[in-house]
Design a protein around this motif. Structure first.
Motif, PDB file in Angstrom:
ATOM      1  N   GLN A  56       0.827  -1.209   0.000  1.00 38.45           N
ATOM      2  CA  GLN A  56       0.000   0.000   0.000  1.00 38.45           C
ATOM      3  C   GLN A  56       0.862   1.260   0.000  1.00 38.45           C
ATOM      4  N   ILE A  57       1.989   1.208   0.719  1.00 36.58           N
ATOM      5  CA  ILE A  57       2.897   2.362   0.737  1.00 36.58           C
ATOM      6  C   ILE A  57       3.471   2.607  -0.657  1.00 36.58           C
ATOM      7  N   LEU A  58       3.835   1.533  -1.351  1.00 33.67           N
ATOM      8  CA  LEU A  58       4.359   1.661  -2.712  1.00 33.67           C
ATOM      9  C   LEU A  58       3.326   2.271  -3.649  1.00 33.67           C
ATOM     10  N   LYS A  59       2.083   1.831  -3.542  1.00 31.59           N
ATOM     11  CA  LYS A  59       1.018   2.391  -4.377  1.00 31.59           C
ATOM     12  C   LYS A  59       0.856   3.878  -4.109  1.00 31.59           C
ATOM     13  N   ASN A  60       0.964   4.251  -2.837  1.00 25.35           N
ATOM     14  CA  ASN A  60       0.830   5.660  -2.476  1.00 25.35           C
ATOM     15  C   ASN A  60       2.000   6.490  -2.996  1.00 25.35           C
ATOM     16  N   LEU A  61       3.206   5.930  -2.911  1.00 30.94           N
ATOM     17  CA  LEU A  61       4.385   6.655  -3.375  1.00 30.94           C
ATOM     18  C   LEU A  61       4.386   6.855  -4.888  1.00 30.94           C
ATOM     19  N   GLN A  62       3.763   5.910  -5.613  1.00 34.61           N
ATOM     20  CA  GLN A  62       3.717   6.033  -7.067  1.00 34.61           C
ATOM     21  C   GLN A  62       2.958   7.285  -7.501  1.00 34.61           C
ATOM     22  N   LYS A  63       2.049   7.748  -6.642  1.00 33.63           N
ATOM     23  CA  LYS A  63       1.253   8.941  -6.965  1.00 33.63           C
ATOM     24  C   LYS A  63       1.995  10.226  -6.617  1.00 33.63           C
ATOM     25  N   CYS A  64       3.080  10.102  -5.884  1.00 33.09           N
ATOM     26  CA  CYS A  64       3.789  11.282  -5.392  1.00 33.09           C
ATOM     27  C   CYS A  64       4.877  11.727  -6.362  1.00 33.09           C
TER      28      CYS A  64
ATOM     29  N   ALA B  65      37.510  26.578  19.098  1.00 33.69           N
ATOM     30  CA  ALA B  65      37.059  27.850  19.658  1.00 33.69           C
ATOM     31  C   ALA B  65      35.636  28.150  19.233  1.00 33.69           C
ATOM     32  N   ARG B  66      35.330  27.933  17.955  1.00 35.59           N
ATOM     33  CA  ARG B  66      33.995  28.234  17.458  1.00 35.59           C
ATOM     34  C   ARG B  66      33.585  27.153  16.474  1.00 35.59           C
ATOM     35  N   GLY B  67      32.286  26.977  16.281  1.00 34.88           N
ATOM     36  CA  GLY B  67      31.808  25.989  15.305  1.00 34.88           C
ATOM     37  C   GLY B  67      30.308  26.069  15.200  1.00 34.88           C
ATOM     38  N   ALA B  68      29.797  25.648  14.063  1.00 40.94           N
ATOM     39  CA  ALA B  68      28.356  25.653  13.844  1.00 40.94           C
ATOM     40  C   ALA B  68      27.694  24.597  14.694  1.00 40.94           C
ATOM     41  N   GLY B  69      26.511  24.868  15.151  1.00 45.23           N
ATOM     42  CA  GLY B  69      25.763  23.908  15.971  1.00 45.23           C
ATOM     43  C   GLY B  69      25.280  22.750  15.149  1.00 45.23           C
ATOM     44  N   ALA B  70      25.374  21.560  15.714  1.00 45.71           N
ATOM     45  CA  ALA B  70      24.936  20.360  14.991  1.00 45.71           C
ATOM     46  C   ALA B  70      23.451  20.413  14.707  1.00 45.71           C
ATOM     47  N   GLY B  71      22.699  20.979  15.642  1.00 48.37           N
ATOM     48  CA  GLY B  71      21.255  21.042  15.432  1.00 48.37           C
ATOM     49  C   GLY B  71      20.919  21.908  14.237  1.00 48.37           C
ATOM     50  N   GLN B  72      21.680  23.012  13.999  1.00 45.97           N
ATOM     51  CA  GLN B  72      21.421  23.877  12.865  1.00 45.97           C
ATOM     52  C   GLN B  72      21.827  23.210  11.558  1.00 45.97           C
ATOM     53  N   LEU B  73      22.874  22.435  11.597  1.00 47.19           N
ATOM     54  CA  LEU B  73      23.357  21.808  10.370  1.00 47.19           C
ATOM     55  C   LEU B  73      22.495  20.631   9.934  1.00 47.19           C
ATOM     56  N   PHE B  74      21.942  19.919  10.912  1.00 49.44           N
ATOM     57  CA  PHE B  74      21.332  18.646  10.570  1.00 49.44           C
ATOM     58  C   PHE B  74      19.868  18.540  10.990  1.00 49.44           C
ATOM     59  N   SER B  75      19.229  19.651  11.252  1.00 45.24           N
ATOM     60  CA  SER B  75      17.826  19.585  11.637  1.00 45.24           C
ATOM     61  C   SER B  75      16.978  19.337  10.406  1.00 45.24           C
ATOM     62  N   VAL B  76      16.389  18.124  10.303  1.00 48.68           N
ATOM     63  CA  VAL B  76      15.579  17.755   9.148  1.00 48.68           C
ATOM     64  C   VAL B  76      14.219  17.289   9.641  1.00 48.68           C
ATOM     65  N   PRO B  77      13.238  18.188   9.714  1.00 49.45           N
ATOM     66  CA  PRO B  77      11.933  17.803  10.241  1.00 49.45           C
ATOM     67  C   PRO B  77      11.204  16.866   9.298  1.00 49.45           C
ATOM     68  N   ILE B  78      10.333  16.043   9.871  1.00 51.79           N
ATOM     69  CA  ILE B  78       9.505  15.122   9.095  1.00 51.79           C
ATOM     70  C   ILE B  78       8.090  15.680   9.024  1.00 51.79           C
ATOM     71  N   GLN B  79       7.576  15.835   7.851  1.00 52.71           N
ATOM     72  CA  GLN B  79       6.220  16.313   7.679  1.00 52.71           C
ATOM     73  C   GLN B  79       5.287  15.134   7.515  1.00 52.71           C
ATOM     74  N   LEU B  80       4.172  15.184   8.195  1.00 52.63           N
ATOM     75  CA  LEU B  80       3.194  14.111   8.086  1.00 52.63           C
ATOM     76  C   LEU B  80       2.238  14.426   6.962  1.00 52.63           C
ATOM     77  N   SER B  81       2.618  14.051   5.770  1.00 54.65           N
ATOM     78  CA  SER B  81       1.708  14.154   4.627  1.00 54.65           C
ATOM     79  C   SER B  81       1.963  12.955   3.755  1.00 54.65           C
ATOM     80  N   SER B  82       0.997  12.607   2.931  1.00 56.22           N
ATOM     81  CA  SER B  82       1.108  11.364   2.160  1.00 56.22           C
ATOM     82  C   SER B  82       2.262  11.424   1.181  1.00 56.22           C
TER      83      SER B  82
END
Length: 351
Positions: free
Chosen positions: A220-228, A326-343
């Protein structure tokens, strides 16, 4: 019949013999396989699985808030895989020598093994259902895929795994067989009902039902992904096939041989050579199935974008602590990848 068994083999091995012939013995190749190959494999699986799943737990508990059902699934899958490998050091020693840890430990280790066996497969199945709901029924998923609901389902699955393991705990005990102490499954003489029921339950709960659910959900997931129209759709589809194929390859051979052993218990298969081959095949396929718990962290955790980002961030934090820049970019800023709940969300990251 002359029953012998390996420590945590799901079955008791029966070597049949008739009145005019000597009992079947395992043979030198079988003993070499047990005493040389199995201890090495068990130790490797133990170390790799311990590192991989401990890392998953570390990331989940220190870097990621457990706010969704997926987080709860991953946490419980890692815990069940770690539980599954607890008996392996004992089994490695047993395969090379004899059982020297006593009757109580024989039952305890059998219980831990079977609870880990069932719960690991249950949580793989649970994750497939979770992904099906999230992608195919995205609107409904917002209400259902909560951490609290995931905890309730997890407790139920642990309870079912424990109940399914009870017969194996009851019948496992330490016995002296041919001047060697063994931890074996000992069933009532002349009655194979419990043995066959235990093996059939392993076939049904450990393969038939989970594999059917995996195939239905991911179809069912494959069928749904085919439409995306999703840039990561191809990656997500590949991941789906990897999940199903890996599960099938690592668990089907063991369950087929287990079923053949059930036929032997029913005397449908009843000759010495076949009994020996089934015993050897059970040891080999069960040993191969252990490897699956080493792959679970890669397939279910670190293949996903979000958890992988948290892992990279955690590792970078450790590097920064060691190097103290001494200084460096925050890991959260570099790698924050939110997941959206949509089909048609970034399914590759979610899968």
């Amino acid at each position: 019949m002359n029953p012998t068994s390996q420590f945590l083999g799901t079955t008791e091995y029966d070597y049949g013999y008739d009145e005019d012939t000597a009992p079947c013995n395992e043979g030198n190749s079988f003993h070499r396989f047990k005493s040389l190959f199995l201890p090495i494999l068990y130790c490797l699986v133990f170390v790799i699985c311990l590192l991989g799943n401990s890392l998953v737990l570390w990331v989940l508990l220190t870097r990621k808030r457990l706010t969704t059902m997926t987080d709860i699934c991953l946490l419980n899958l890692a815990a069940s895989d770690l539980l599954f490998i607890v008996p392996l050091p004992f089994q490695a020693h047993y395969a090379s020598d004899q059982w020297v840890f006593g009757n109580t430990m024989c039952k305890i280790m059998a219980g831990i093994y079977y609870i880990g066996f069932y719960s690991s497969i249950f949580f793989i199945t649970f994750m497939s259902i979770d992904r099906y709901i999230a992608i195919v029924h995205a609107a409904y998923a917002v209400r259902v895929r909560t951490a609290s609901f995931g905890i309730i389902i997890s407790l139920i699955l642990w309870l079912v795994a424990g109940l399914a393991s009870v017969p194996n705990i009851m019948f496992n005990q330490q016995l002296e067989i041919e001047q060697s102490l063994q931890c074996v499954s000992t069933y009532p003489p002349g009655d194979n009902t419990w043995k066959i029921a235990s093996q059939f339950s392993a076939n049904i709960l450990g393969l038939l039902i989970p594999l059917s659910i995996l195939i239905c959900c991911y179809t069912q997931i494959l069928k749904n992904l085919q439409k995306c129209k999703n840039r990561n759709k191809t990656k997500a589809i590949k991941m789906i096939f990897i999940i199903i194929i890996v599960f099938f390859l690592f668990w089907t051979p063991f369950n087929i041989v287990l079923f053949l052993d059930s036929l032997q218990s029913l005397h449908i298969i009843n000759d010495c050579k076949t009994s020996y081959q089934i015993a050897l095949a059970l040891q080999l396929t069960e040993a191969i199935s252990f490897i699956h718990c080493c792959l679970n962290p890669v397939i279910y955790a670190f293949a996903g974008v979000t958890l992988k980002a948290h892992l990279i961030g955690l590792l970078q934090s450790c590097v920064r602590v060691l190097s103290r820049p001494a200084r460096g970019a925050g890991a959260g800023q570099l790698f924050s990848v939110p997941i959206q709940l949509s089909s048609c969300s970034d399914s590759a990251g979610f899968l």
